[in-house]
Design a protein around this motif. Structure first.
Motif: not given
Length: 231
Positions: A177-195
């Motif tokens: 139920r998330s917007t594209e912008e919200e999803i992109v932020e999650v993806v970017k944060e996961l990559k920054l966290l090292g996933v």
């Protein structure tokens, strides 16, 4: 470590049954969640070659119907299980499950080592959901049910528990139920966290899965019932 998705609303093997929910076998003796339909779960597991009577552990992430629907079917076949249950599950249900299994361990809000390389994040809110953290030596892995507390929050807690990078996450990320912008932020944060590697499935949502594919490329590992992932 081997992850075999035995219940999912996405399909990797057309010979298996697919309904809303999630369940994953870890190696041959650890079952994570039970999907929404116990009879279908049992049939899928048998078709994939798993002996339910040889299961040792059952881990339930949270009390929603699409993750606990197969508990009765599993404990009916195997009463020699150790169950790891969140304290958000009905206390009456927990009481009954104690009669139907070898041992029940109720997990509360604090992270805890279960055994060997397996840890629980502890019950996180909202909903009251625990996730599984696996220590693989130089790095960690996270297995999630629905990520109601937020997949990034879960990964952060897992990193704190192990004090090492979490490089792989698998399960439902609850971004449908998330917007594209919200999803992109999650993806970017996961990559920054090292996933570094990712298997988003179940309640992640089609849009989010496509965005994960585009960001992760060859490190995106598809989910779906019947998928077997050697990590």
């Amino acid at each position: 470590m081997r992850f075999s998705i035995v219940f999912d609303n996405y399909i990797a093997n057309e010979k298996l049954e697919s309904f809303w929910g999630f369940s994953c076998m870890i190696n041959n003796n650890f079952l994570f969640d039970t999907g929404s339909n116990g009879r279908a779960l049992v049939r899928n597991m048998l078709k994939m070659g798993f002996d339910i009577e040889k299961l040792e552990y059952l881990f339930i992430s949270h009390p929603h119907w699409d993750h606990i629907g197969g508990i009765d079917s599993i404990v009916d076949i195997n009463k020699n299980l150790i169950l790891y249950l969140p304290d958000s599950l009905s206390q009456l249900y927990i009481r009954d499950l104690k009669k139907l299994s070898k041992e029940v361990k109720v997990i509360h809000e604090y992270p805890v080592k279960l055994f060997d390389e397996f840890y629980s994040t502890g019950v996180m809110h909202p909903v009251g959901e625990q996730s599984l953290v696996i220590d693989e030596g130089e790095f960690g892995i996270v297995v999630v049910g629905c990520s109601h507390p937020g997949i990034t929050n879960i990964v952060k807690r897992a990193k704190e528990i192990l004090n090492k990078p979490i490089i792989y996450a698998i399960g439902g990320f609850h971004l449908m139920r998330s917007t594209e912008e919200e999803i992109v932020e999650v993806v970017k944060e996961l990559k920054l966290l090292g996933v570094e590697y990712i298997t988003p499935t179940h309640c992640t949502g089609d849009l989010a899965i496509e965005i994960f594919k585009s960001f992760y490329g060859e490190n995106y590992i598809p989910g779906g019932v019947g998928r077997i992932i050697e990590f």
